[in-house]
Design a protein around this motif. Structure first.
Motif, mmCIF file in Angstrom:
data_model
loop_
_atom_site.group_PDB
_atom_site.id
_atom_site.type_symbol
_atom_site.label_atom_id
_atom_site.label_comp_id
_atom_site.label_asym_id
_atom_site.label_seq_id
_atom_site.Cartn_x
_atom_site.Cartn_y
_atom_site.Cartn_z
ATOM 1 N N TRP A 146 -5.402 -62.544 -12.256
ATOM 2 C CA TRP A 146 -4.288 -61.824 -11.603
ATOM 3 C C TRP A 146 -4.589 -60.324 -11.552
ATOM 4 O O TRP A 146 -4.327 -59.660 -10.544
ATOM 5 C CB TRP A 146 -2.987 -62.099 -12.357
ATOM 6 C CG TRP A 146 -1.802 -61.367 -11.762
ATOM 7 C CD1 TRP A 146 -1.190 -60.262 -12.239
ATOM 8 C CD2 TRP A 146 -1.115 -61.707 -10.555
ATOM 9 N NE1 TRP A 146 -0.168 -59.873 -11.426
ATOM 10 C CE2 TRP A 146 -0.090 -60.752 -10.369
ATOM 11 C CE3 TRP A 146 -1.280 -62.733 -9.602
ATOM 12 C CZ2 TRP A 146 0.770 -60.789 -9.286
ATOM 13 C CZ3 TRP A 146 -0.415 -62.752 -8.534
ATOM 14 C CH2 TRP A 146 0.594 -61.792 -8.374
ATOM 15 N N ASN A 147 -5.175 -59.777 -12.622
ATOM 16 C CA ASN A 147 -5.553 -58.363 -12.635
ATOM 17 C C ASN A 147 -6.601 -58.072 -11.571
ATOM 18 O O ASN A 147 -6.581 -57.002 -10.930
ATOM 19 C CB ASN A 147 -6.078 -57.970 -14.015
ATOM 20 C CG ASN A 147 -4.993 -58.014 -15.084
ATOM 21 O OD1 ASN A 147 -3.809 -57.844 -14.764
ATOM 22 N ND2 ASN A 147 -5.385 -58.236 -16.338
ATOM 23 N N GLN A 148 -7.515 -59.013 -11.384
ATOM 24 C CA GLN A 148 -8.533 -58.842 -10.336
ATOM 25 C C GLN A 148 -7.865 -58.769 -8.959
ATOM 26 O O GLN A 148 -8.260 -57.984 -8.091
ATOM 27 C CB GLN A 148 -9.537 -60.007 -10.387
ATOM 28 C CG GLN A 148 -10.408 -60.039 -11.630
ATOM 29 C CD GLN A 148 -11.429 -58.917 -11.654
ATOM 30 O OE1 GLN A 148 -11.776 -58.329 -10.623
ATOM 31 N NE2 GLN A 148 -11.911 -58.599 -12.852
ATOM 32 N N LEU A 149 -6.869 -59.618 -8.778
ATOM 33 C CA LEU A 149 -6.164 -59.640 -7.497
ATOM 34 C C LEU A 149 -5.420 -58.313 -7.265
ATOM 35 O O LEU A 149 -5.383 -57.787 -6.150
ATOM 36 C CB LEU A 149 -5.173 -60.808 -7.474
ATOM 37 C CG LEU A 149 -4.681 -61.236 -6.082
ATOM 38 C CD1 LEU A 149 -5.825 -61.856 -5.298
ATOM 39 C CD2 LEU A 149 -3.536 -62.230 -6.209
ATOM 40 N N ILE A 150 -4.842 -57.750 -8.333
ATOM 41 C CA ILE A 150 -4.151 -56.456 -8.232
ATOM 42 C C ILE A 150 -5.148 -55.369 -7.837
ATOM 43 O O ILE A 150 -4.853 -54.502 -7.002
ATOM 44 C CB ILE A 150 -3.461 -56.104 -9.558
ATOM 45 C CG1 ILE A 150 -2.353 -57.112 -9.889
ATOM 46 C CG2 ILE A 150 -2.892 -54.681 -9.510
ATOM 47 C CD1 ILE A 150 -1.233 -57.143 -8.900
ATOM 48 N N ASN A 151 -6.350 -55.400 -8.429
ATOM 49 C CA ASN A 151 -7.374 -54.406 -8.078
ATOM 50 C C ASN A 151 -7.752 -54.496 -6.610
ATOM 51 O O ASN A 151 -7.958 -53.482 -5.935
ATOM 52 C CB ASN A 151 -8.621 -54.612 -8.944
ATOM 53 C CG ASN A 151 -8.380 -54.212 -10.389
ATOM 54 O OD1 ASN A 151 -7.511 -53.393 -10.672
ATOM 55 N ND2 ASN A 151 -9.151 -54.797 -11.311
ATOM 56 N N THR A 152 -7.837 -55.730 -6.096
ATOM 57 C CA THR A 152 -8.147 -55.906 -4.673
ATOM 58 C C THR A 152 -7.036 -55.307 -3.812
ATOM 59 O O THR A 152 -7.298 -54.653 -2.797
ATOM 60 C CB THR A 152 -8.301 -57.397 -4.346
ATOM 61 O OG1 THR A 152 -9.379 -57.940 -5.118
ATOM 62 C CG2 THR A 152 -8.582 -57.609 -2.872
ATOM 63 N N LEU A 185 -5.097 -52.829 -4.603
ATOM 64 C CA LEU A 185 -5.153 -51.373 -4.705
ATOM 65 C C LEU A 185 -6.311 -50.783 -3.903
ATOM 66 O O LEU A 185 -6.167 -49.739 -3.257
ATOM 67 C CB LEU A 185 -5.276 -50.955 -6.175
ATOM 68 C CG LEU A 185 -4.055 -51.251 -7.065
ATOM 69 C CD1 LEU A 185 -4.375 -50.970 -8.522
ATOM 70 C CD2 LEU A 185 -2.862 -50.411 -6.610
ATOM 71 N N LEU A 186 -7.454 -51.454 -3.944
ATOM 72 C CA LEU A 186 -8.646 -50.917 -3.269
ATOM 73 C C LEU A 186 -8.725 -51.308 -1.800
ATOM 74 O O LEU A 186 -9.296 -50.592 -0.981
ATOM 75 C CB LEU A 186 -9.904 -51.404 -3.993
ATOM 76 C CG LEU A 186 -10.076 -50.905 -5.442
ATOM 77 C CD1 LEU A 186 -11.272 -51.594 -6.085
ATOM 78 C CD2 LEU A 186 -10.258 -49.386 -5.467
ATOM 79 N N GLY A 187 -8.119 -52.481 -1.471
ATOM 80 C CA GLY A 187 -8.225 -52.981 -0.110
ATOM 81 C C GLY A 187 -9.334 -54.002 0.016
ATOM 82 O O GLY A 187 -10.368 -53.924 -0.672
ATOM 83 N N ALA A 210 -11.466 -54.442 2.265
ATOM 84 C CA ALA A 210 -12.721 -53.934 2.826
ATOM 85 C C ALA A 210 -13.668 -53.494 1.711
ATOM 86 O O ALA A 210 -14.892 -53.558 1.858
ATOM 87 C CB ALA A 210 -12.437 -52.768 3.770
ATOM 88 N N LYS A 211 -13.133 -53.023 0.576
ATOM 89 C CA LYS A 211 -13.967 -52.551 -0.532
ATOM 90 C C LYS A 211 -14.149 -53.614 -1.615
ATOM 91 O O LYS A 211 -15.156 -53.633 -2.310
ATOM 92 C CB LYS A 211 -13.344 -51.298 -1.149
ATOM 93 C CG LYS A 211 -13.354 -50.095 -0.219
ATOM 94 C CD LYS A 211 -12.793 -48.857 -0.929
ATOM 95 C CE LYS A 211 -12.860 -47.638 -0.007
ATOM 96 N NZ LYS A 211 -12.325 -46.429 -0.673
ATOM 97 N N LYS A 212 -13.145 -54.460 -1.798
ATOM 98 C CA LYS A 212 -13.242 -55.481 -2.844
ATOM 99 C C LYS A 212 -12.528 -56.742 -2.363
ATOM 100 O O LYS A 212 -11.317 -56.764 -2.231
ATOM 101 C CB LYS A 212 -12.594 -54.978 -4.139
ATOM 102 C CG LYS A 212 -12.780 -55.938 -5.327
ATOM 103 C CD LYS A 212 -12.120 -55.343 -6.582
ATOM 104 C CE LYS A 212 -12.431 -56.178 -7.816
ATOM 105 N NZ LYS A 212 -12.086 -57.571 -7.681
ATOM 106 N N GLN A 213 -13.272 -57.784 -2.094
ATOM 107 C CA GLN A 213 -12.673 -59.006 -1.596
ATOM 108 C C GLN A 213 -12.154 -59.863 -2.749
ATOM 109 O O GLN A 213 -12.642 -59.777 -3.883
ATOM 110 C CB GLN A 213 -13.694 -59.809 -0.789
ATOM 111 C CG GLN A 213 -14.140 -59.102 0.486
ATOM 112 C CD GLN A 213 -15.027 -59.974 1.332
ATOM 113 O OE1 GLN A 213 -14.963 -61.203 1.260
ATOM 114 N NE2 GLN A 213 -15.874 -59.351 2.155
ATOM 115 N N ALA A 214 -11.126 -60.644 -2.432
ATOM 116 C CA ALA A 214 -10.564 -61.535 -3.441
ATOM 117 C C ALA A 214 -11.579 -62.616 -3.799
ATOM 118 O O ALA A 214 -12.306 -63.122 -2.936
ATOM 119 C CB ALA A 214 -9.282 -62.178 -2.914
ATOM 120 N N GLY A 215 -11.672 -62.969 -5.108
ATOM 121 C CA GLY A 215 -12.623 -63.988 -5.552
ATOM 122 C C GLY A 215 -11.976 -64.946 -6.529
ATOM 123 O O GLY A 215 -10.803 -64.817 -6.879
ATOM 124 N N SER A 216 -12.773 -65.904 -7.002
ATOM 125 C CA SER A 216 -12.246 -66.921 -7.917
ATOM 126 C C SER A 216 -12.712 -66.718 -9.344
ATOM 127 O O SER A 216 -12.606 -67.622 -10.172
ATOM 128 C CB SER A 216 -12.658 -68.316 -7.431
ATOM 129 O OG SER A 216 -14.080 -68.409 -7.357
#
Length: 484
Positions: free
Chosen positions: A4-10, A12-14, A16-22
């Motif tokens: 979930w924290n990874q998803l929040i970072n995506t 915040l960054l967008g 284009a810079k950080k894609q959602a992952g598993s």
């Protein structure tokens, strides 16, 4: 959850810079995420949103709802009074359209007099008006019935509708404004008890609150307050000392008032030939000047001694002159008018009459003075206020309108006509809001002559016509209220 924290970072960054992952996922959640991410016909933003929806619901799974013991809602007690009639409700709608608080006040006063209640459908709006306008609160509480008090439990803004509140409750537990109002109410009926309450709470009050509460004792000033007020002159707070000093100046018999008079009595003396001599003695008591009396004149045509004596005379009760000269009020006024040495101090005598709110001597002064003094008007009986307002309107139009707006009774048609003829020349000052705020003073009969009142300047015509149209609606609504 790390995923979930990874998803929040995506977010915040967008994407284009950080894609959602598993990363960090496992089991069925990983399978679902891989299915979403493997879609070839979906862009990365949609994948992010789909993955966020899945993760959000995953996080909510197994969450226990919050439980609480909530008391059942009380049922509103039945009303003991009748609701107002449909005709009154129609008038209420007309009044509300004008947005005039004074007209609403008149309508609520009708309800109180008729002993009827505001219907439930209109009550929330009326309660809101009461919240925004303190002048309506007592009337709203009286006409809201049980339902208004019941609704006050659910909306803090409407708590004023609880008619069970006592003066003691508001004094002990209310906000500063409520405590001030409670003290004013008690002061009007039991001044000694009001002072006692204030004395008892005094050590616990802040400086700002002390000043606000102390100001209540000024209207009306009570000689019984003198000992306590004089004890406050040793307070550390400058504001408290200034307030106490101002009140003591309104109390004949206070040490400050007597100091003033002793200086005046020594300075103004009649001789054996009936002439009055004026000579200010040297003032060595610095407390006189510390009380607010200025030492020096800012007007080159007025000497310092005359300036000091003028201030002292304006701060001493007018009755002292009758004792000093052994004359009644009329003869004292005549003496000030006849003696060259006293003529410069006539305006100071007028200020003293106004300062001490001496209504008896105000009327006598107006009846026996060759000059009109505007400061005395509020002290005259209502009929005389209107009479002198009409007579001297052209000399002091703005000041007379200001005092007229404080009248308790409707203006006469003659005075109202004079006011509106002047208002037509100053339409940006005496505008629609002015009419709203003073409609209860404006007689309905003025409607018959409004068309004859026109501005002097042509460029004021359009604006004044708009004011007249608005005033016409106000007068119509007022007429409807009065006919209920």
């Amino acid at each position: 959850m790390e995923h979930w924290n990874q998803l929040i970072n995506t977010a915040l960054l967008g994407t284009a810079k950080k894609q959602a992952g598993s990363a960090g996922m496992s089991g069925p959640l990983l399978q679902t995420a891989d299915t979403i991410l493997a879609q070839t016909d979906t862009d990365k933003e949609d994948k992010f949103l789909q993955l966020a929806a899945v993760l959000y619901n995953y996080r909510q799974s197994g969450t226990q709802p919050i439980t609480a013991n909530v008391a059942p809602m009380k049922v509103c007690p039945p009303e003991t009074k009748a609701y107002c009639k449909p005709a009154a409700i129609r008038v209420l709608h007309q009044v509300l359209e004008t947005e005039s608080i004074q007209l609403l006040q008149l309508w609520l006063e009708y309800c109180v007099k008729a002993n009827v209640l505001v219907p439930p459908a209109q009550l929330p709006l009326i309660l809101d008006k009461g919240w925004r306008n303190k002048s309506l609160r007592a009337l709203v509480a009286a006409t809201g019935g049980q339902r208004a008090a019941w609704l006050g439990h659910f909306n803090p803004d409407w708590n004023f509708s609880r008619v069970a509140d006592t003066i003691e409750d508001r004094w002990q537990n209310g906000a500063t404004a409520q405590r001030v109002e409670a003290l004013k109410e008690l002061r009007a009926t039991d001044p000694v008890m009001a002072r006692t309450w204030l004395e008892q709470s005094w050590p616990r009050e802040s400086v700002t609150v002390k000043t606000e509460l102390l100001s209540v004792l000024e209207h009306p000033a009570d000689p019984a307050d003198i000992p306590w007020l004089e004890s406050l002159l040793t307070e550390k707070s400058k504001q408290v000392k200034e307030t106490a000093t101002r009140i003591l100046k309104k109390l004949p018999g206070s040490s400050l008032h007597e100091k003033y008079w002793q200086i005046i009595a020594g300075a103004i003396q009649p001789d054996k030939y009936g002439q009055v001599t004026v000579a200010l003695p040297e003032i060595t008591d610095e407390s006189i000047f510390q009380s607010g009396i200025e030492k020096f004149s800012s007007d080159k045509t007025v000497t310092d001694d005359t300036h000091v004596l003028y201030q002292l005379i304006s701060s001493v009760h007018p009755s002292r002159w009758e004792e000093h000269f052994h004359r009644d009020t009329e003869r004292v006024i005549a003496l000030f008018q006849q003696q060259e040495s006293l003529k410069p101090f006539i305006p100071a005598l007028v200020l003293a009459i106004a300062w001490f709110e001496d209504k008896e001597r105000a009327l006598s002064f107006m009846q026996h003075s060759e000059t009109f003094y505007i400061d005395i008007i509020p002290l005259l009986p209502a009929a005389q206020q209107q009479e002198f307002g009409e007579k001297f309107f052209d000399e002091h139009p703005d000041a007379i309108i200001e005092y007229a707006c404080k009248h308790q009774e409707e203006w006469s048609l003659q005075l109202c006509t004079r006011i509106f003829k002047y208002a037509a020349t100053q339409p940006y000052t005496y505008n629609q809001q002015f009419m709203n705020n003073h409609i209860r003073l404006i007689p309905v009969s003025i409607a018959a002559v409004l068309d004859n009142i026109t501005p002097v300047e042509a460029y004021h015509t359009g604006y004044w016509n708009n004011i007249k149209v608005h005033l016409g609606r106000l007068l119509q609504a007022k007429s409807q209220v009065q006919s209920l």
